[in-house]
Design a protein around this motif. Structure first.
Motif, PDB file in Angstrom:
ATOM      1  N   ARG A 145      -6.146 -11.280  -2.261  1.00  9.76           N
ATOM      2  CA  ARG A 145      -6.161 -10.327  -1.149  1.00  9.76           C
ATOM      3  C   ARG A 145      -5.123  -9.232  -1.364  1.00  9.76           C
ATOM      4  O   ARG A 145      -5.406  -8.049  -1.138  1.00  9.76           O
ATOM      5  CB  ARG A 145      -5.902 -11.063   0.166  1.00  9.76           C
ATOM      6  CG  ARG A 145      -5.922 -10.138   1.375  1.00  9.76           C
ATOM      7  CD  ARG A 145      -5.487 -10.828   2.652  1.00  9.76           C
ATOM      8  NE  ARG A 145      -5.289  -9.836   3.701  1.00  9.76           N
ATOM      9  CZ  ARG A 145      -4.628 -10.056   4.841  1.00  9.76           C
ATOM     10  NH1 ARG A 145      -4.103 -11.249   5.076  1.00  9.76           N
ATOM     11  NH2 ARG A 145      -4.485  -9.089   5.713  1.00  9.76           N
ATOM     12  N   GLU A 171      -6.205  -5.365  -1.700  1.00  6.25           N
ATOM     13  CA  GLU A 171      -5.893  -4.450  -0.592  1.00  6.25           C
ATOM     14  C   GLU A 171      -4.776  -3.473  -0.909  1.00  6.25           C
ATOM     15  O   GLU A 171      -4.637  -2.453  -0.228  1.00  6.25           O
ATOM     16  CB  GLU A 171      -5.560  -5.256   0.666  1.00  6.25           C
ATOM     17  CG  GLU A 171      -6.755  -6.053   1.181  1.00  6.25           C
ATOM     18  CD  GLU A 171      -6.507  -6.702   2.533  1.00  6.25           C
ATOM     19  OE1 GLU A 171      -5.673  -6.194   3.306  1.00  6.25           O
ATOM     20  OE2 GLU A 171      -7.161  -7.735   2.809  1.00  6.25           O
ATOM     21  N   GLN A 189       0.831  -1.204   0.000  1.00  9.43           N
ATOM     22  CA  GLN A 189       0.000   0.000   0.000  1.00  9.43           C
ATOM     23  C   GLN A 189       0.865   1.253   0.000  1.00  9.43           C
ATOM     24  O   GLN A 189       0.573   2.230  -0.706  1.00  9.43           O
ATOM     25  CB  GLN A 189      -0.920  -0.006   1.220  1.00  9.43           C
ATOM     26  CG  GLN A 189      -1.995  -1.074   1.172  1.00  9.43           C
ATOM     27  CD  GLN A 189      -2.732  -1.237   2.491  1.00  9.43           C
ATOM     28  OE1 GLN A 189      -2.226  -0.845   3.550  1.00  9.43           O
ATOM     29  NE2 GLN A 189      -3.920  -1.809   2.451  1.00  9.43           N
TER      30      GLN A 189
END
Length: 272
Positions: free
Chosen positions: A107, A111, A74
């Motif tokens: 995932r 994410e 991220q």
């Protein structure tokens, strides 16, 4: 297509299409500020599980978790606008079954917003790579020296010096290529073997401690920047020497704090 002129983030398909066109440029990134600095100059950024050793001081990559990879994925996505971003699947998150690999890879993509995942392994992981790619998850392969297997391979060393090692590397690379990986990292592999693999595979090869004939190269950014001074593998070149600069800056800061010359008046808020 150059990174600088691209109006959209490079995709795994763009990376794959560079084979035979020009060398592919890649570095690792783990944080937003570093991703911003590297982004204009590379084709893809790898959020590698090497972060366990580089950032967390672990002895190997084995202790890295999914949560660690997602948090740093991220962070890198916040800093990268042009480069394709690939995030490593950590040890234990994909080896058990192709279904587990899909759940964890999905995932990571959901994410982080990254474009692809990387996993280590050869012929034994080919079915998993095929399973992921058939279901919309681009995969960067990794053969040769595989850090996640360090506990069974007996340490970090170059491979391809025996007939058995050469046969395994050839078999692994072909299996992952046939399974649909968009590119394959070839690590710690003697030059003639890496060169041969590069000439025979459909997918581009990304060398690290392999051959200059690979279709691209990758280094750990902290190695490339000369932040680590206690260990320098043969395949690493320091394009900068930041460690002494960081140490000197800390020394000067400490001296000014002790002498009360920092903060100065220009660094202090006053009531007008």
């Amino acid at each position: 297509m150059s990174v600088q002129s691209s109006k959209r983030r490079l995709s795994p398909a763009n990376i794959e299409a560079l084979k035979g066109q020009r060398p592919i440029v890649s570095l690792t990134a783990y944080t937003t500020p570093i991703a911003k600095l590297l982004d204009p100059h590379v084709d893809f950024l790898l959020v590698g599980d090497s972060l366990g050793m580089v950032l967390y001081g672990l002895d190997s990559t084995v202790g890295v978790t999914m949560d660690m990879m997602i948090a740093h994925g991220q962070a890198v996505m916040r800093g990268a606008q042009n480069a394709c971003v690939v995030v490593d699947l950590p040890f234990g998150s994909y080896q058990e079954s192709k279904e587990l690999a899909f759940r964890n890879a999905a995932r990571i993509l959901k994410e982080t917003g990254c474009s692809a995942v990387k996993l280590e392994g050869g012929a034994e992981m080919a079915e998993t790579v095929d399973f992921l790619t058939q279901r919309g998850i681009p995969v960067l392969g990794h053969v040769g020296l595989m850090p996640q297997l360090i506990n069974t391979t007996g340490g970090y060393r170059s491979l391809g010096r025996t007939d058995r090692e050469v046969a395994k590397i050839r078999r692994d690379a072909k299996a992952i290529d046939d399974a649909g990986a968009f590119a394959i990292v070839v690590e710690g592999t003697v030059e003639p073997v890496a060169r041969e693999i590069t000439s025979k595979l459909r997918a581009p090869t990304i060398g690290i401690g392999a051959s200059p004939a690979c279709d691209g190269q990758i280094l750990v950014s902290d190695d490339m920047l000369g932040i680590f001074t206690d260990f320098k593998p043969r395949f690493v070149k320091h394009f900068a020497e930041l460690a002494p600069l960081i140490g000197k800056a800390a020394e000067e800061y400490a001296a000014e704090v002790k002498a009360r010359t920092f903060p100065g008046d220009e660094h202090t808020f006053r009531i007008k």
